[in-house]
Write an enzyme that holds these catalytic residues in place. Structure first.
Site, PDB file in Angstrom:
ATOM      1  N   SER A  37       0.832  -1.202   0.000  1.00 41.79           N
ATOM      2  CA  SER A  37       0.000   0.000   0.000  1.00 41.79           C
ATOM      3  C   SER A  37       0.867   1.252   0.000  1.00 41.79           C
ATOM      4  CB  SER A  37      -0.895   0.004   1.247  1.00 41.79           C
ATOM      5  OG  SER A  37      -1.629   1.201   1.303  1.00 41.79           O
ATOM      6  N   ALA A  48     -12.816   7.232   4.694  1.00 47.33           N
ATOM      7  CA  ALA A  48     -13.559   8.487   4.622  1.00 47.33           C
ATOM      8  C   ALA A  48     -15.046   8.278   4.380  1.00 47.33           C
ATOM      9  CB  ALA A  48     -12.983   9.349   3.505  1.00 47.33           C
ATOM     10  N   PHE A 117     -31.322   5.582   1.595  1.00 49.55           N
ATOM     11  CA  PHE A 117     -30.254   6.139   0.778  1.00 49.55           C
ATOM     12  C   PHE A 117     -30.816   6.397  -0.613  1.00 49.55           C
ATOM     13  CE2 PHE A 117     -25.496   6.415   0.809  1.00 49.55           C
ATOM     14  CZ  PHE A 117     -25.353   6.731   2.133  1.00 49.55           C
ATOM     15  N   GLN A 231     -19.267   9.400 -11.566  1.00 48.93           N
ATOM     16  CA  GLN A 231     -20.360   9.866 -10.708  1.00 48.93           C
ATOM     17  C   GLN A 231     -20.025  11.172  -9.997  1.00 48.93           C
ATOM     18  OE1 GLN A 231     -21.720   7.755  -6.853  1.00 48.93           O
ATOM     19  NE2 GLN A 231     -23.347   7.470  -8.333  1.00 48.93           N
ATOM     20  N   HIS A 233     -21.274  13.589  -6.991  1.00 54.83           N
ATOM     21  CA  HIS A 233     -22.108  13.570  -5.792  1.00 54.83           C
ATOM     22  C   HIS A 233     -22.695  14.963  -5.642  1.00 54.83           C
ATOM     23  CE1 HIS A 233     -23.450  13.062  -1.709  1.00 54.83           C
ATOM     24  NE2 HIS A 233     -23.042  11.802  -1.701  1.00 54.83           N
ATOM     25  N   LEU A 243     -16.942  15.693   1.178  1.00 53.01           N
ATOM     26  CA  LEU A 243     -18.295  15.157   1.041  1.00 53.01           C
ATOM     27  C   LEU A 243     -19.170  15.420   2.264  1.00 53.01           C
ATOM     28  CD1 LEU A 243     -20.178  13.064  -0.532  1.00 53.01           C
ATOM     29  CD2 LEU A 243     -19.350  11.451   1.152  1.00 53.01           C
ATOM     30  N   GLU A 246     -24.790  11.455   1.838  1.00 52.62           N
ATOM     31  CA  GLU A 246     -26.187  11.349   1.452  1.00 52.62           C
ATOM     32  C   GLU A 246     -27.062  11.157   2.689  1.00 52.62           C
ATOM     33  OE1 GLU A 246     -26.267   9.653  -2.270  1.00 52.62           O
ATOM     34  OE2 GLU A 246     -27.937   8.333  -1.779  1.00 52.62           O
ATOM     35  N   ARG A 286     -28.003  10.081  -7.591  1.00 51.05           N
ATOM     36  CA  ARG A 286     -27.022  11.160  -7.550  1.00 51.05           C
ATOM     37  C   ARG A 286     -26.848  11.875  -8.885  1.00 51.05           C
ATOM     38  NH1 ARG A 286     -22.565   7.952  -3.912  1.00 51.05           N
ATOM     39  NH2 ARG A 286     -23.818   8.110  -2.044  1.00 51.05           N
ATOM     40  N   HIS A 354     -17.142  11.977  -7.474  1.00 49.14           N
ATOM     41  CA  HIS A 354     -17.170  11.134  -6.286  1.00 49.14           C
ATOM     42  C   HIS A 354     -16.694   9.712  -6.536  1.00 49.14           C
ATOM     43  CE1 HIS A 354     -18.449   9.922  -2.361  1.00 49.14           C
ATOM     44  NE2 HIS A 354     -19.419   9.135  -2.784  1.00 49.14           N
ATOM     45  N   ARG A 389     -23.741   4.291  -9.972  1.00 50.95           N
ATOM     46  CA  ARG A 389     -23.783   3.490  -8.741  1.00 50.95           C
ATOM     47  C   ARG A 389     -24.778   4.079  -7.754  1.00 50.95           C
ATOM     48  NH1 ARG A 389     -21.115   3.989  -3.440  1.00 50.95           N
ATOM     49  NH2 ARG A 389     -20.283   5.961  -4.148  1.00 50.95           N
TER      50      ARG A 389
HETATM   51  C1  LIG Z   1     -15.743  10.761   1.047  1.00 52.07           C
HETATM   52  C2  LIG Z   1     -16.297   9.467   0.538  1.00 52.07           C
HETATM   53  C3  LIG Z   1     -17.406   8.913   1.133  1.00 52.07           C
HETATM   54  C4  LIG Z   1     -17.917   7.697   0.670  1.00 52.07           C
HETATM   55  N1  LIG Z   1     -19.008   7.183   1.288  1.00 52.07           N
HETATM   56  C5  LIG Z   1     -19.473   5.972   0.894  1.00 52.07           C
HETATM   57  C6  LIG Z   1     -20.558   5.348   1.581  1.00 52.07           C
HETATM   58  O1  LIG Z   1     -21.077   5.868   2.566  1.00 52.07           O
HETATM   59  N2  LIG Z   1     -20.987   4.156   1.136  1.00 52.07           N
HETATM   60  C7  LIG Z   1     -20.428   3.525   0.064  1.00 52.07           C
HETATM   61  O2  LIG Z   1     -20.859   2.431  -0.294  1.00 52.07           O
HETATM   62  N3  LIG Z   1     -19.385   4.081  -0.591  1.00 52.07           N
HETATM   63  C8  LIG Z   1     -18.899   5.287  -0.195  1.00 52.07           C
HETATM   64  N4  LIG Z   1     -17.849   5.856  -0.872  1.00 52.07           N
HETATM   65  C9  LIG Z   1     -17.171   5.073  -1.908  1.00 52.07           C
HETATM   66  C10 LIG Z   1     -16.272   4.040  -1.270  1.00 52.07           C
HETATM   67  O3  LIG Z   1     -15.840   4.479  -0.021  1.00 52.07           O
HETATM   68  C11 LIG Z   1     -15.061   3.730  -2.134  1.00 52.07           C
HETATM   69  O4  LIG Z   1     -15.462   3.412  -3.428  1.00 52.07           O
HETATM   70  C12 LIG Z   1     -14.291   2.565  -1.546  1.00 52.07           C
HETATM   71  O5  LIG Z   1     -13.981   2.797  -0.194  1.00 52.07           O
HETATM   72  C13 LIG Z   1     -13.012   2.261  -2.313  1.00 52.07           C
HETATM   73  O6  LIG Z   1     -12.336   1.217  -1.648  1.00 52.07           O
HETATM   74  P1  LIG Z   1     -11.102   0.477  -2.305  1.00 52.07           P
HETATM   75  O7  LIG Z   1     -10.677  -0.577  -1.344  1.00 52.07           O
HETATM   76  O8  LIG Z   1     -11.433   0.096  -3.684  1.00 52.07           O
HETATM   77  O9  LIG Z   1      -9.986   1.620  -2.405  1.00 52.07           O
HETATM   78  P2  LIG Z   1      -9.333   2.573  -1.301  1.00 52.07           P
HETATM   79  O10 LIG Z   1      -9.980   2.489   0.013  1.00 52.07           O
HETATM   80  O11 LIG Z   1      -9.241   3.899  -1.966  1.00 52.07           O
HETATM   81  O12 LIG Z   1      -7.888   1.959  -1.146  1.00 52.07           O
HETATM   82  C14 LIG Z   1      -6.957   1.964  -2.200  1.00 52.07           C
HETATM   83  C15 LIG Z   1      -5.673   1.340  -1.711  1.00 52.07           C
HETATM   84  O13 LIG Z   1      -4.775   1.221  -2.802  1.00 52.07           O
HETATM   85  C16 LIG Z   1      -3.499   1.662  -2.432  1.00 52.07           C
HETATM   86  N5  LIG Z   1      -2.808   2.107  -3.637  1.00 52.07           N
HETATM   87  C17 LIG Z   1      -3.276   2.892  -4.639  1.00 52.07           C
HETATM   88  N6  LIG Z   1      -2.327   3.054  -5.579  1.00 52.07           N
HETATM   89  C18 LIG Z   1      -1.237   2.360  -5.164  1.00 52.07           C
HETATM   90  C19 LIG Z   1       0.051   2.140  -5.701  1.00 52.07           C
HETATM   91  N7  LIG Z   1       0.439   2.673  -6.849  1.00 52.07           N
HETATM   92  N8  LIG Z   1       0.912   1.376  -4.996  1.00 52.07           N
HETATM   93  C20 LIG Z   1       0.556   0.844  -3.803  1.00 52.07           C
HETATM   94  N9  LIG Z   1      -0.655   1.013  -3.253  1.00 52.07           N
HETATM   95  C21 LIG Z   1      -1.547   1.751  -3.939  1.00 52.07           C
HETATM   96  C22 LIG Z   1      -3.743   2.735  -1.417  1.00 52.07           C
HETATM   97  O14 LIG Z   1      -2.628   2.921  -0.592  1.00 52.07           O
HETATM   98  C23 LIG Z   1      -4.940   2.146  -0.652  1.00 52.07           C
HETATM   99  O15 LIG Z   1      -4.497   1.269   0.351  1.00 52.07           O
HETATM  100  C24 LIG Z   1     -17.316   7.058  -0.418  1.00 52.07           C
HETATM  101  C25 LIG Z   1     -16.206   7.610  -1.023  1.00 52.07           C
HETATM  102  C26 LIG Z   1     -15.718   8.822  -0.563  1.00 52.07           C
HETATM  103  C27 LIG Z   1     -14.541   9.424  -1.281  1.00 52.07           C
END
Ligand SMILES: Cc1cc2nc3c(=O)[nH]c(=O)nc-3n(C[C@H](O)[C@H](O)[C@H](O)COP(=O)(O)OP(=O)(O)OC[C@H]3O[C@@H](n4cnc5c(N)ncnc54)[C@H](O)[C@@H]3O)c2cc1C
Length: 583
Positions: A37, A48, A117, A231, A233, A243, A246, A286, A354, A389
């Protein structure tokens, strides 16, 4: 270059990466897992998330309703076999998190509480106050450390996939503390590197969401699917893009224009619906809410503020007690970042980028077309989100498809031996050369920040909430030019230890590749569907475009575009209304 030999390597330790790692460790304790990571896992963007995670749990809800809400919300671009699997697994995954210690908010009788939602007909969003992502990620993280087979590589920046003998067999990554490039040799690889919101100027996304995972797969020949669907928001804070969940609207907050008028009543966001609301209004999907903002802006009915045009979110009628109990973070954020306390004041908001519906093309098992490579989470496109989504489906998707990626990557690792070390290390050397070249370049006057700003501006102007042939063509041309200029960028800082200039430069490179795929995919889709709205093609065209788009990397040239049928099992495309189905 040091080679670290492992069985499964996972890029990304957010919700999807941790779920995948736990699944591999649970099912195959003999397999060694390297979890890479670029930030400490708890700083992944999943932390977040505020609002919550969807899964049917209440007796008055049903799997059918969750299915139809998701498919209709996605404007029939979702693969329905994947949606079925997702909704069935959703309650199981959320319950599993409960058993691992996730402190879901409760009703008075002690049962898990759910909130409404946008786009969801029934209450089915599990939440932990308005810090759901924090608690989910923390639960996954603390569970992951129980497994000795998971070895973490925090603050390693992954640059390239290693493909040898037609299989994905590892990745290269820079140890940020030393600047040393390492080769992780593995029998299967999972990309869980999150989204790409930072391609745009206003986004709710953390600064680490820079399309790295998408670009790695894309450059290795794996297509990016449905990239044109971005998307917005409707309620981000102006200025920062932070953000406001919602949940604000779920709990009863309303949106008003400069005349204090609840303008959403003028827009078609869904039919009158029997369940508590008369009309969808603030709980419409959204994309529709963001588009309504654009129309209000055209009519001159938005509010001018020092951050540009905004509208107001009114939560005052909810009262201090409810806001403190259900939306404490929202109160804190609005007070701190725009100086408006929602208990007493109107909060300025605007649409902000978003979420990426598109991403690395995978099948229902999270497998990509490249043997040995799997992808899950926001960087992937299964697709359950289609053209738009629904809020709260994403957190659950991380759990369901993260686990699935882990399961299938483990099976692949067990049945595929490593191939010859020499070819793998040759590939590693080539990947290192890409980075070394950046260090060797002379100063050409090209500035990486200018390139990022150019990309931000052209995407917002040409590929934003509404698009046209001309605006998209201009965006494609600009991105072509920015990619050219990128080849001349040099590093101002040539040091090794925590070289943020290097990482930032590589991140902008990743974003330019993803932006390129996005702009061309959007230009080619001459219809309006979900979040992809063309002023010059306002209608959905199922005959031509009830298909996923696939963008293939072509080096310096424009991407090659291909199309793939959508899997339709039991809901024929209909008018986009709540409840979906044949209506
Ligand atoms: C503010 C906010 C609120 C949200 N609220 C909601 C909600 O209430 N409900 C919902 O369903 N969804 C919500 N979403 C959407 C949802 O949170 C995200 O789509 C989801 O958390 C993404 O998870 P992920 O594991 O795919 O990536 P992330 O949690 O973004 O993790 C990505 C990982 O990849 C690693 N990484 C990236 N590039 C590299 C690299 N080159 N080398 C090594 N490591 C790398 C990072 O270090 C990190 O560990 C929200 C999003 C945001 C921004």
């Amino acid at each position: 270059m040091e080679t670290i030999k492992t069985d499964v390597v996972i890029v990304g330790a957010g919700g999807a990466g941790l779920s995948a790692a736990i699944a591999v460790a649970e099912q195959s304790p003999e397999l060694k897992i390297a979890l890479i990571s670029k930030v400490y896992p708890m700083r992944s963007h999943t932390v977040a998330a505020e609002g919550g995670a969807a899964g049917v749990i209440k007796p008055d809800d049903s799997m059918d309703d969750h299915f139809h809400d998701t498919v209709a919300g996605g404007d029939w671009l979702c693969d329905q076999d994947a949606v079925d699997l997702f909704i069935e697994q959703a309650p199981l995954e959320l319950t599993r998190l409960e058993h691992w210690g996730c402190p879901w908010s409760r009703e008075k009788n002690g049962k898990v509480a759910v909130r409404p939602f946008g786009g969801m007909k029934n209450e089915r969003t599990w939440f932990a106050a308005d810090k759901s992502g924090f608690h989910i990620l923390h639960t996954l993280f603390q569970t992951s450390i129980k497994y000795p087979s998971i070895k973490r590589y925090d603050e390693y920046y992954s640059t390239d996939l290693i493909v040898s003998e037609g299989r994905c067999q590892g990745v290269t990554a820079i140890e940020m503390r030393t600047g040393l490039m390492q080769l992780f040799q593995a029998r299967s690889v999972i990309i869980a590197a999150g989204g790409a919101g930072w391609m745009f100027p206003f986004t709710t996304n953390g600064a680490i969401k820079t399309a790295d995972g998408m670009a790695m797969a894309y450059r290795a020949g794996v297509p990016l699917k449905d990239m044109e669907f971005v998307q917005y928001h409707p309620t981000g804070l102006p200025g920062t893009g932070i953000l406001l969940t919602e949940g604000c609207r779920g709990e009863g907050g309303i949106l008003v224009n400069k005349d204090g008028y609840r303008y959403l009543q003028d827009y078609e966001l869904g039919p009158p619906d029997p369940w508590p609301r008369k009309k969808a209004m603030e709980l419409g999907p959204r994309d529709r809410l963001s588009q309504a903002f654009w129309h209000e802006q055209q009519k001159g009915r938005t509010v001018s503020s020092r951050w540009g045009d905004v509208i107001h979110l009114d939560m005052r009628h909810l009262g201090e007690k409810k806001i403190n109990e259900k939306l404490p973070l929202v109160r804190d954020l609005a007070s701190s970042y725009v100086g408006a306390d929602p208990v007493h004041e109107l909060v300025p908001v605007r649409p902000v980028v978003h979420y990426m519906m598109g991403g690395i093309h995978t099948d229902i098992d999270a497998a990509t077309p490249l043997p040995g490579l799997y992808a899950a989470g926001e960087c992937a496109c299964v697709s359950i989100n289609g053209a738009n989504r629904l809020g709260s489906n994403s957190l659950t998707e991380l759990l369901v498809f993260g686990r699935r990626a882990g399961k299938h990557a483990a099976e692949h690792a067990r049945s595929n031996p490593n191939s010859s070390d020499s070819e793998i290390s040759q590939k590693g050397t080539e990947a290192r050369q890409r980075v070394t070249d950046l260090f060797l370049r002379e100063d050409s006057g090209e500035n990486i920040t200018d390139l990022r700003k150019g990309m931000n501006e052209t995407l917002e102007a040409g590929a934003g909430i509404y698009r046209t042939q001309d605006s998209l063509q201009e965006t494609c041309n600009t991105i072509d030019e920015l990619r050219q200029r990128y080849t001349k960028v040099h590093l101002g800082d040539k040091s090794n230890v925590f070289n943020t200039n290097l990482i930032y430069t590589m991140e902008v490179g990743s974003m330019l590749e993803a932006a390129h795929a996005m702009a061309y995919s959007a230009l080619n889709r001459t219809e309006s569907r979900g979040s992809h709205q063309r002023l010059d093609h306002p209608d959905r065209d199922d005959e031509k475009f009830l298909k996923h788009s696939l963008a293939y990397y072509q080096g310096e040239g424009s991407p090659r575009l291909d199309y793939l049928d959508v899997v339709i099992t039991r809901s024929q495309p209909g008018q986009r209304v709540y409840g979906g189905g044949e209506k």
